[in-house]
Structures are given as structure tokens and as C-alpha cells.
Design a protein around this motif. Structure first.
Motif, PDB file in Angstrom:
ATOM      1  N   ASP A 378       0.830  -1.198   0.000  1.00 21.94           N
ATOM      2  CA  ASP A 378       0.000   0.000   0.000  1.00 21.94           C
ATOM      3  C   ASP A 378       0.870   1.255   0.000  1.00 21.94           C
ATOM      4  N   GLU A 427      -5.576  16.789  -7.919  1.00 24.40           N
ATOM      5  CA  GLU A 427      -5.771  15.585  -8.723  1.00 24.40           C
ATOM      6  C   GLU A 427      -4.474  15.091  -9.374  1.00 24.40           C
ATOM      7  N   TRP A 453      -4.985   5.822   4.976  1.00 21.48           N
ATOM      8  CA  TRP A 453      -5.416   4.453   4.662  1.00 21.48           C
ATOM      9  C   TRP A 453      -6.510   4.001   5.632  1.00 21.48           C
ATOM     10  N   ASN A 456      -9.649   7.283   5.766  1.00 24.12           N
ATOM     11  CA  ASN A 456     -10.350   7.702   4.546  1.00 24.12           C
ATOM     12  C   ASN A 456      -9.923   6.826   3.378  1.00 24.12           C
ATOM     13  N   PRO A 457     -10.335   5.544   3.378  1.00 19.02           N
ATOM     14  CA  PRO A 457      -9.889   4.619   2.336  1.00 19.02           C
ATOM     15  C   PRO A 457     -10.273   5.047   0.933  1.00 19.02           C
ATOM     16  N   LYS A 458     -11.384   5.745   0.790  1.00 26.34           N
ATOM     17  CA  LYS A 458     -11.778   6.214  -0.547  1.00 26.34           C
ATOM     18  C   LYS A 458     -10.752   7.192  -1.095  1.00 26.34           C
ATOM     19  N   ASP A 459     -10.308   8.148  -0.279  1.00 30.38           N
ATOM     20  CA  ASP A 459      -9.293   9.105  -0.727  1.00 30.38           C
ATOM     21  C   ASP A 459      -7.942   8.418  -0.955  1.00 30.38           C
ATOM     22  N   ARG A 461      -7.520   5.322  -2.045  1.00 30.78           N
ATOM     23  CA  ARG A 461      -7.624   4.670  -3.355  1.00 30.78           C
ATOM     24  C   ARG A 461      -7.493   5.673  -4.488  1.00 30.78           C
ATOM     25  N   GLN A 462      -8.044   6.857  -4.290  1.00 31.61           N
ATOM     26  CA  GLN A 462      -7.913   7.891  -5.319  1.00 31.61           C
ATOM     27  C   GLN A 462      -6.457   8.308  -5.489  1.00 31.61           C
ATOM     28  N   LYS A 465      -4.704   5.681  -7.516  1.00 33.60           N
ATOM     29  CA  LYS A 465      -5.022   5.793  -8.942  1.00 33.60           C
ATOM     30  C   LYS A 465      -4.293   6.957  -9.590  1.00 33.60           C
TER      31      LYS A 465
END
Length: 491
Positions: A378, A427, A453, A456-459, A461-462, A465
Motif C-alpha cells: 500500500d 488531482e 489508509w 479515509n480509504p476512498k481518498d 484509493r484515489q 489511482k
């Protein structure tokens, strides 16, 4: 254009570090862009012959003048994954390249001075007249000196030299015997501070300095490291020489081979994945845990891959292990030490942590395992004291491992802090950066990565990416080097 690379390494047949990757990757990209490229290398007894196709004798009786005599050589030709390589084998009692190693001999300066002269002699005798000879590091620093002081007068007066410095710390310090061996001879002439005389040792010559002075253009392997070499002490005493030749100096960021380092097709990975589908990354994490006997808890996996030495910030690597565990993360290390003391230190830590289900230290290097760790991690830590370019952080980004790096050299040219980067929109940010060399600085960056991690797992993952979409292939560096070649050809 016709380009000849002259180097002491070319991956995967000869690889001790990043130099080998650069020589192969750049040569491949130049060929993709339509240029003719050949590579000249020493024929080491310990190189990986299984990576060479069609090895055959190309030139049987190459005679290279050396001191008051001459050394006969045989030049072999073979293909390394499509790259045409020539391997020079000297027949001498010195056994220059039959040592069971690439570097580390007391006469390394003589070994590579001979190689540089033999490479020029091979080009001369075979009527090869490249537009550009691209030399790398101190091992070939004497080549432009001999080209413009000797071979220029024997029919090689139109060749131009690009000289790339991958590591300023190793410069090739030698005595007068190098001059007499290679036929340069004139001690008074070369022991001039404007030519080869070392800036701090008046009784020595500096082969890297020779490469800087005599090349048509020289560069290091990231723009920020070029700035560091010009304005700080990271040039290890060559700062004044760089300033005198700054008109022909620059920094070009290395690339990585996206055919080799590609999570969508990597042959070493049990599961493939992409920025739009990260499921395979989770499955690779599970596979690594099973392989290394780690627990399958819901925790981030932090990794370090690289040499264990002072350059790589070994004291911070050590601290990162225990801090990651303290923060509720897992830690995997893959690396070999360059000094006995560091090896003993980490061997002790390995024994102490051996039964910890959240930690694994692998002392050594394993290519297959490195790919799986990149794919499973990660977060990847790169806390270098100095880093001319760095490949680890670029590979980490490609594989969706968020880099935590120290802001030096190529690290600060490739990783942009999620929270504090001023010149990139949100971004386009891709990791975490710290600047000091103390434990607290590393902790502050690791805190932010691990907390994101968990909280805020969504952020997170962003951010993964965003890192995966960066293009650090050889495409851009290759184009930059072609620009340099064109520039020096028409000067």
C-alpha cells in the motif's frame, strides 16, 4: 542517428544497480524512435550469459596499446532482448574482467581505463563512426579524453560525446600510471586543474572530471539532482568543475521500462490489475502474506525495496520498520547490505522480528519477489540521504504503492505531496514528501499516509489511482536525449 552506448553495465546481462537498467531502457527507447543503437560492454566472466542470444566472435584480433606493449582482445557480438551488444574480452595476465565480480577490485581504475581505450580502438578498427558516443559514470570518464586527445587525429574527428553521471560519489581517482598505460603520457599537461587533476588531491587525476571537461555535454539523471550538484556539496568536490562547464550541463530524469514494470501483464504476478480495477492488487497482497507467513488482518502494508546503505538512508529504513508496526501497519523489507556492519545490524533485526506476524525482512535480492512486493504494498518508503534519480518510487507509483520519500534528487522530481505540494493541483498529487533526515520527519509523512489508509480509504484509493496514471516510461527521457544528441552534433 547512429548512437553507441559505452558502459560497464546493461541489464539484465550485467546489472549491479540502476545504471544497467538505464543503459538497456534508454537504448530500447532510442531504437523505438528510429535510431540505430549499439552497446559496448566488458565481457565479464560473471555476467548472465543466459540473457544473451547468438553470442559469436565478431572481431578476433583487436590489439590495444597498453604501457609499452599491447594487449590482444576478442570482441564478441550478441543480442540482449533485441539490443545489439559488443563484449570486449582482453587476453592479459591481468584478467581484467575475469574476477567473479563487476566492481570492487583495487585496480578498478586500470580495468575500466583499458575498457574505455579498447572501446575506442574497436570503433576505429572496424570503421564504426557513430554520430554520438554516450558514456556513463566514472568507468568511461576517460573515453572522451582519449577521443579528443588521441583518436581525433586518427580518423575520429566528427564523433560527439554525451556523458551521463549516475552517482557523483564514485569518481575514479587514479595516479599517473593511468596516463602512461593509456598513451596520454604528458603528466604536466593532464595534471592541470583545467583538465584531469583532482580538485582536492593534487597528486591524483579524476576520471569523472575528465568526462565532464572533455565531453560535449554532460548530465545527471534528474533535473533536481543537477541543481543539487551545481549548488550544493552533493557533487562530492566537483562543484567548481560543474560551474566552469555549466553551459553544457543538465538533468534528464530516468525512466522505467513499462514492458517489464506493468501490473496489467507482469509475468511475476499471480493477479493482474489496473487503475480502473484494483481487485488484483488486493489479491496480490493476500498472496504475499501467504508466501511470507504474515497475518491477514485489515492493515496497510508498508514496504522498502533497495540497497541497505548510507545513501538509501539506512537509519531511517530501520526506524520505518518499528514505526510502521507502532502505527498498526505491516512491514516488508527486501534488500541487501553493502557493508558487513549494516548486514549484521539487519540480520539481528531479522532474528528479533522473525516471529512477528506483521513483519518480514528478506536480506538479499529476489527479482520475482520484488515484483510481488510492489504489487502488494500500500505504501513504499524511500528515505534516501541522496538519490540522483531513483527507480523505486517510480515503480511503486506504477504498481499503486503510495511513495513516502525524502525530498531530494529525483524523488522530489517525481513525487508530489498530497497535502503540501504548491505547484500541482490535488488531482495530480501522488504521495508524501519529507525533507529532514531525522526520525520525526519520516514519522510525520508516514503518519499522514497510514492515517489516510485507515480513516479515509476512498481518498487513499484515489491517491493510488493518481499515482498509477503518471507516465515515467522512457518515452520522455528518450526524446530529451535525442534533443541533446542533435544539439551536440551541430555545435
Amino acid at each position: 542517428m547512429y548512437i553507441v552506448q559505452v558502459a560497464s553495465e546493461c541489464a539484465p546481462v550485467i546489472k549491479a544497480g540502476g545504471l544497467g537498467d538505464v543503459v538497456f531502457g534508454l537504448s530500447r527507447e532510442l531504437e523505438i524512435q528510429g535510431h540505430a543503437v549499439e552497446i559496448i560492454l566488458p565481457k565479464y566472466d560473471s555476467m548472465r550469459y543466459d540473457h544473451i542470444w547468438g553470442l559469436h566472435e565478431a572481431y578476433a584480433n583487436l590489439t590495444v596499446n597498453w604501457y609499452d606493449g599491447a594487449i590482444p582482445c576478442t570482441v564478441y557480438c550478441g543480442w540482449v532482448y533485441g539490443r545489439q551488444c559488443f563484449f570486449i574480452e582482453p587476453h592479459s595476465p591481468d584478467n581484467f574482467f575475469n574476477r567473479g565480480c563487476y566492481y570492487g577490485c583495487l585496480d578498478d581504475h586500470l580495468r575500466f581505463a583499458f575498457f574505455s581505450k579498447a572501446a575506442l580502438e574497436f570503433l576505429l578498427k572496424t570503421n564504426k563512426r557513430p554520430d554520438v558516443i554516450h558514456c556513463h559514470d566514472w568507468q568511461t570518464g576517460l573515453l572522451p579524453v582519449m577521443l579528443y586527445e588521441i583518436y581525433k587525429y586518427h580518423g575520429m574527428d566528427t564523433q560527439r560525446v554525451c556523458y551521463t553521471i549516475h552517482n557523483f560519489k564514485h569518481q575514479g581517482i587514479a595516479g599517473t600510471n593511468i596516463l602512461w598505460a593509456t598513451g596520454l603520457n604528458r603528466e604536466t599537461y593532464y595534471f592541470d586543474y583545467e583538465r584531469l587533476r583532482d580538485n582536492f588531491n593534487p597528486f591524483a587525476i579524476n576520471l569523472m572530471k575528465g568526462g565532464i571537461v572533455y565531453s560535449n555535454y554532460f548530465n545527471t539523471v534528474s533535473p533536481h539532482h543537477a541543481w543539487e550538484a551545481h549548488h550544493t556539496d552533493i557533487s562530492y568536490g566537483l562543484g567548481e568543475t560543474i560551474r566552469k562547464h555549466q553551459h553544457k550541463f543538465g538533468g534528464i530524469l530516468n525512466g522505467i521500462d513499462y514492458d517489464v514494470w506493468n501490473p496489467e501483464s507482469d509475468r511475476y504476478l499471480p493477479y493482474h490489475y489496473s487503475p480502473t480495477n484494483l481487485k488484483g492488487k488486493l489479491m496480490n497482497k493476500k498472496a504475499l502474506r501467504e508466501r511470507l507467513w504474515l497475518s491477514h488482518d485489515n492493515k496497510p502494508l508498508v514496504a522498502f525495496i533497495g540497497r541497505l546503505d548510507e545513501q538509501k538512508g539506512v537509519h531511517l529504513v530501520h526506524h520505518a520498520i518499528y514505526y510502521a508496526l507502532h502505527k498498526g501497519a505491516q512491514f516488508v523489507l527486501l534488500g541487501s547490505a553493502t557493508e558487513p556492519g549494516i548486514n549484521a545490524w539487519f540480520a539481528h533485526e531479522k532474528g528479533f522480528l522473525n516471529d512477528n506476524p506483521d513483519c518480514h525482512l528478506e536480506l538479499g535480492f529476489n527479482e520475482e519477489l520484488s515484483h510481488l512486493i510492489y504489487a502488494a504494498a500500500d505504501i513504499i518508503v524511500v528515505p534516501s540521504n541522496y538519490e540522483p534519480c531513483g527507480l523505486t518510487q517510480m515503480i511503486g507509483l506504477r504498481y499503486g504503492a503510495v511513495p513516502v520519500v525524502r525530498g531530494v534528487g529525483g524523488l522530489v522530481s517525481t513525487v508530489f505531496d498530497r497535502d503540501y505540494e504548491q505547484y500541482k493541483p490535488e488531482e495530480e498529487r501522488n504521495g508524501y514528501v519529507f525533507y529532514q533526515t531525522d526520525n520525526q520527519a519520516l514519522e510525520s509523512a508516514m503518519d499522514r499516509a497510514i492515517d489516510l489508509w485507515y480513516k479515509n480509504p476512498k481518498d487513499f484509493r484515489q491517491l493510488v489511482k493518481q499515482g498509477m496514471t503518471y507516465d515515467y516510461s522512457w518515452n520522455h527521457p528518450g526524446t530529451a536525449y535525442v534533443g541533446v544528441y542533435d544539439y551536440i552534433r551541430h555545435r
